[in-house]
Scaffold this motif. Structure first.
Motif, short mmCIF file in Angstrom:
data_model
loop_
_atom_site.label_atom_id
_atom_site.label_comp_id
_atom_site.label_asym_id
_atom_site.label_seq_id
_atom_site.Cartn_x
_atom_site.Cartn_y
_atom_site.Cartn_z
N GLU A 32 -60.09 7.69 57.52
CA GLU A 32 -59.45 8.22 56.31
C GLU A 32 -58.03 7.67 56.17
OE1 GLU A 32 -59.77 12.46 56.57
OE2 GLU A 32 -61.96 12.41 56.48
N ALA A 37 -58.92 3.42 52.23
CA ALA A 37 -59.52 4.76 52.21
C ALA A 37 -58.52 5.78 51.64
CB ALA A 37 -59.94 5.15 53.62
N LEU A 40 -58.18 5.46 47.91
CA LEU A 40 -59.33 5.96 47.15
C LEU A 40 -59.60 7.43 47.42
CD1 LEU A 40 -61.72 2.90 47.66
CD2 LEU A 40 -60.75 3.65 45.50
N TYR A 42 -60.68 8.69 50.19
CA TYR A 42 -61.92 8.84 50.97
C TYR A 42 -61.78 9.94 52.02
CZ TYR A 42 -65.44 7.96 54.54
OH TYR A 42 -66.45 8.12 55.45
N LYS A 43 -62.80 10.79 52.09
CA LYS A 43 -62.89 11.80 53.14
C LYS A 43 -64.27 11.69 53.77
CE LYS A 43 -58.95 13.87 52.43
NZ LYS A 43 -57.87 13.58 53.38
N ALA A 49 -62.47 16.69 49.99
CA ALA A 49 -61.87 15.85 48.94
C ALA A 49 -60.71 16.58 48.29
CB ALA A 49 -62.93 15.48 47.90
N CYS A 63 -71.25 10.25 49.45
CA CYS A 63 -71.54 8.82 49.60
C CYS A 63 -73.06 8.62 49.57
CB CYS A 63 -70.98 8.31 50.92
SG CYS A 63 -69.18 8.19 50.95
N TRP A 93 -66.96 11.03 50.73
CA TRP A 93 -66.71 10.91 49.29
C TRP A 93 -65.45 10.10 49.08
CZ3 TRP A 93 -62.72 12.16 45.89
CH2 TRP A 93 -63.03 12.16 44.52
N CYS A 94 -65.40 9.39 47.96
CA CYS A 94 -64.14 8.76 47.54
C CYS A 94 -64.11 8.79 46.02
CB CYS A 94 -63.97 7.35 48.10
SG CYS A 94 -64.55 6.04 47.02
N SER A 95 -62.94 8.50 45.46
CA SER A 95 -62.76 8.65 44.01
C SER A 95 -63.52 7.60 43.21
CB SER A 95 -61.26 8.60 43.67
OG SER A 95 -60.72 7.38 44.10
#
Ligand code: SF4
Length: 101
Positions: A32, A37, A40, A42-43, A49, A63, A93-95
Motif C-alpha cells: 500500500e 499504490a 491510486l 490501493y488497499k 478504502a 480487485c 481495491w484502488c480508485s
C-alpha cells in the motif's frame, strides 16, 4: 577437490535461479505504501478504502471483480496492469476500479 567445489557452486546458482524464477512467476504483492499504490488509494483490504478521498467506492467493489484484474476466480491474488510485475489482493481495491463486464 575441484569437482566438489564446482558442484557446490552449481548447486548454489541452481537454487538462486529457482528462487528468482519462482518470484517472477508469482510476482511480489503490491504494498500500500508503493508510490503508485498510494496515488491510486490501493488497499489490500477493500473495506479499508478511503471513502472520504474516494467517494465513488462502494461496498462490494474488489480487485477480484475489477475488469483489470488478471487473477483467476478463487485466486487470493492476481496481476493488475496498473502494477506491472506485482500482484494485488483479490480482496483489494484502488480508485481505478472498473466493473467487470
Ligand atoms: Fe484492483 Fe482493479 Fe485497482 Fe487493479 S485497477 S488494483 S485490479 S481495483
Amino acid at each position: 577437490m575441484t569437482s566438489r567445489r564446482e558442484f557446490i557452486v552449481q548447486l548454489g546458482l541452481g537454487s538462486a535461479a529457482l528462487a528468482s524464477g519462482h518470484s517472477l512467476a508469482q510476482g511480489a504483492m503490491v504494498a500500500e505504501s508503493d508510490a503508485q499504490a498510494a496515488a491510486l488509494g490501493y488497499k489490500a483490504d477493500a473495506t479499508k478504502a478511503d471513502k472520504v478521498k474516494f467517494p465513488k467506492y462502494a461496498t462490494g467493489q474488489l480487485c477480484g471483480n475489477c475488469s483489470l484484474y488478471q487473477g483467476k476466480p478463487g485466486d487470493a491474488a492476481g496481476g493488475c496492469p496498473l502494477f506491472a510485475g506485482k500482484q494485488v489482493s483479490a480482496n483489494g481495491w484502488c480508485s481505478a476500479w472498473t466493473k467487470k463486464s
